[in-house]
Design a protein around this motif. Structure first.
Motif, short mmCIF file in Angstrom:
data_model
loop_
_atom_site.label_atom_id
_atom_site.label_comp_id
_atom_site.label_asym_id
_atom_site.label_seq_id
_atom_site.Cartn_x
_atom_site.Cartn_y
_atom_site.Cartn_z
N ASN A 7 0.82 -1.20 0.00
CA ASN A 7 0.00 0.00 0.00
C ASN A 7 0.85 1.25 0.00
O ASN A 7 1.95 1.29 0.55
N SER A 8 0.32 2.31 -0.58
CA SER A 8 0.99 3.59 -0.63
C SER A 8 -0.05 4.68 -0.44
O SER A 8 -1.14 4.62 -0.99
N GLU A 9 0.29 5.72 0.33
CA GLU A 9 -0.68 6.76 0.66
C GLU A 9 -0.46 8.05 -0.13
O GLU A 9 -1.38 8.76 -0.45
N THR A 10 0.78 8.40 -0.44
CA THR A 10 1.08 9.67 -1.06
C THR A 10 1.66 9.47 -2.43
O THR A 10 2.13 8.40 -2.79
N ASP A 11 1.65 10.55 -3.23
CA ASP A 11 2.23 10.49 -4.57
C ASP A 11 3.72 10.25 -4.51
O ASP A 11 4.29 9.57 -5.36
N SER A 12 4.40 10.80 -3.49
CA SER A 12 5.85 10.61 -3.38
C SER A 12 6.19 9.16 -3.09
O SER A 12 7.18 8.63 -3.59
N ASP A 13 5.34 8.51 -2.28
CA ASP A 13 5.55 7.09 -2.03
C ASP A 13 5.31 6.28 -3.29
O ASP A 13 5.97 5.29 -3.56
N TYR A 14 4.34 6.71 -4.08
CA TYR A 14 3.95 5.96 -5.27
C TYR A 14 4.97 6.08 -6.40
O TYR A 14 4.97 5.29 -7.33
N SER A 15 5.89 7.07 -6.30
CA SER A 15 6.83 7.32 -7.39
C SER A 15 7.71 6.12 -7.68
O SER A 15 8.18 5.95 -8.79
N SER A 16 7.97 5.28 -6.69
CA SER A 16 8.76 4.07 -6.91
C SER A 16 8.02 2.85 -6.39
O SER A 16 8.59 1.96 -5.79
N TYR A 17 6.71 2.87 -6.56
CA TYR A 17 5.80 1.86 -6.01
C TYR A 17 6.17 0.45 -6.43
O TYR A 17 6.44 -0.42 -5.61
N TRP A 18 6.21 0.20 -7.74
CA TRP A 18 6.43 -1.16 -8.21
C TRP A 18 7.83 -1.64 -7.89
O TRP A 18 8.04 -2.78 -7.46
N ARG A 19 8.83 -0.79 -8.09
CA ARG A 19 10.21 -1.20 -7.82
C ARG A 19 10.42 -1.48 -6.34
O ARG A 19 11.14 -2.41 -5.98
N ASP A 20 9.81 -0.68 -5.47
CA ASP A 20 9.91 -0.95 -4.03
C ASP A 20 9.30 -2.29 -3.68
O ASP A 20 9.84 -3.06 -2.88
N TRP A 21 8.15 -2.58 -4.30
CA TRP A 21 7.51 -3.87 -4.04
C TRP A 21 8.40 -5.02 -4.53
O TRP A 21 8.57 -6.02 -3.83
N PHE A 22 8.97 -4.86 -5.73
CA PHE A 22 9.78 -5.92 -6.31
C PHE A 22 11.02 -6.19 -5.47
O PHE A 22 11.33 -7.35 -5.14
N ILE A 23 11.74 -5.15 -5.08
CA ILE A 23 12.98 -5.31 -4.32
C ILE A 23 12.71 -5.89 -2.93
O ILE A 23 13.50 -6.68 -2.41
N SER A 25 10.29 -7.89 -2.04
CA SER A 25 9.66 -9.21 -2.05
C SER A 25 10.68 -10.30 -1.70
O SER A 25 11.86 -10.22 -2.06
N ARG A 26 10.22 -11.33 -1.01
CA ARG A 26 11.09 -12.45 -0.66
C ARG A 26 11.57 -13.16 -1.92
O ARG A 26 10.79 -13.40 -2.84
N GLY A 27 12.86 -13.47 -1.96
CA GLY A 27 13.44 -14.13 -3.10
C GLY A 27 14.10 -13.18 -4.08
O GLY A 27 14.78 -13.62 -5.01
N HIS A 28 13.92 -11.86 -3.88
CA HIS A 28 14.51 -10.86 -4.77
C HIS A 28 15.67 -10.13 -4.11
O HIS A 28 16.04 -9.04 -4.54
N GLU A 29 16.25 -10.73 -3.10
CA GLU A 29 17.33 -10.07 -2.35
C GLU A 29 18.59 -9.86 -3.19
O GLU A 29 19.42 -9.01 -2.85
N TYR A 30 18.76 -10.62 -4.26
CA TYR A 30 19.95 -10.47 -5.10
C TYR A 30 19.88 -9.22 -5.99
O TYR A 30 20.90 -8.76 -6.48
N PHE A 31 18.68 -8.67 -6.18
CA PHE A 31 18.51 -7.55 -7.09
C PHE A 31 18.78 -6.23 -6.38
O PHE A 31 18.50 -6.08 -5.19
N CYS A 32 19.30 -5.27 -7.14
CA CYS A 32 19.40 -3.90 -6.64
C CYS A 32 18.34 -3.07 -7.36
O CYS A 32 17.81 -3.48 -8.39
N GLU A 33 18.04 -1.90 -6.81
CA GLU A 33 17.02 -1.04 -7.42
C GLU A 33 17.63 -0.27 -8.59
O GLU A 33 18.67 0.38 -8.45
N ILE A 34 16.97 -0.34 -9.72
CA ILE A 34 17.43 0.37 -10.91
C ILE A 34 16.94 1.81 -10.84
O ILE A 34 15.76 2.06 -10.56
N ASP A 35 17.83 2.75 -11.11
CA ASP A 35 17.45 4.16 -11.10
C ASP A 35 16.38 4.44 -12.15
O ASP A 35 16.41 3.88 -13.26
N GLU A 36 15.46 5.34 -11.80
CA GLU A 36 14.38 5.67 -12.72
C GLU A 36 14.92 6.30 -14.00
O GLU A 36 14.38 6.06 -15.09
N GLU A 37 15.99 7.09 -13.88
CA GLU A 37 16.57 7.72 -15.07
C GLU A 37 17.07 6.68 -16.07
O GLU A 37 17.00 6.88 -17.29
#
Length: 258
Positions: A7-23, A25-37
């Motif tokens: 869940n996300s409440e604000t637009d600022s939280d939503y800016s990286s919503y999917w990537r935050d969820w993906f990183i 999630s259990r089993g995705h510990e090997y991944f790093c977050e890719i910059d939006e740019e």
């Protein structure tokens, strides 16, 4: 955990919503977050439109601009494509300067585990793919000390596609940061019996005996030597009880069976 549970409440939280969820999630510990740019630069995504189903929808989901109304089945397919797209982009991102820095921090924290080889003394591992092509090999873990690869301990990590990291990543990391190259271990396990070292000549003697037996077999088949009763019986057993005369002209074509 699925997207709806994150869940996300604000637009600022939503800016990286999917990537935050993906990183997270259990089993995705090997991944790093890719910059939006990096994700929004189409040059970095060259060629991936032919590799990923529902490419544009998946990209919109990853970059959090997805506004397509669809049913649950379609949504599930798009999320699957988004995870695949993120993995393929991830393999490109982690060999950039910024990506190497992020993976370096995870390496220093031993997020990828330690080498299971006892004589490597807990050397931190790095993820590696045995193939750069997707759906070929799952991810493995590379040890820079013994220079070997291992299967991840967790089954959640063992099913990750190795193409999401690539076959070059660990070696590029050590080239960019040569000070991190671990010193090669000179220790080797020494076989012992009741405290006494197993003499190296024992293995040599066994090999020489095998060669001697094979050579005598060839001489007998060529008619140069006469087999002893024991040898004749063993040869008969190896031929499944079938007796046949050996033609000397065919000796060179025969392969020793013992």
């Amino acid at each position: 955990m699925n997207v709806e549970e994150f869940n996300s409440e604000t637009d600022s939280d939503y800016s990286s919503y999917w990537r935050d969820w993906f990183i997270s999630s259990r089993g995705h510990e090997y991944f790093c977050e890719i910059d939006e740019e990096y994700l929004t630069d189409r040059f970095n995504l060259t060629g991936l439109n032919t590799e990923v189903q529902y490419y544009q929808y998946a990209l919109d989901l990853v970059t959090d601009v997805f506004d397509f109304e669809c049913n649950d089945d379609m949504r599930e397919q798009i999320e699957k494509s988004a995870r695949h797209l993120y993995g393929l982009v991830h393999a490109r991102y982690i060999i950039t300067t910024r990506g190497l820095q992020k993976m370096l921090e995870k390496y220093k924290k031993c997020d990828f585990g330690r080498c299971p080889r006892v004589l490597c003394s807990g050397q931190p591992l790095l993820p590696i793919g045995l193939s750069d092509l997707p759906n070929v090999k799952s991810v493995k873990l590379y040890c820079g000390r013994c220079e070997d690869v291992y299967v991840p301990k967790s089954s959640r990590h063992a099913v990750i596609d190795g193409a999401y990291f690539g076959a070059s990543f660990p070696h590029i990391l050590f080239q960019v940061y040569p000070q991190l190259i671990p010193q090669k271990s000179t220790e080797r396990h020494i076989p012992r019996c009741f405290g006494f070292k197993v003499h190296a000549s024992a293995a040599l003697i066994r090999w020489q005996e095998q060669q001697r037996v094979a050579q005598r077999r060839r001489l007998i088949e060529a008619g140069v030597e006469v087999p002893t009763p024991e040898e004749a019986e063993r040869m008969q057993d190896s031929d499944d009880g079938e007796e046949e005369e050996v033609d000397p002209a065919e000796v060179e074509e025969k392969q020793p069976s013992w």
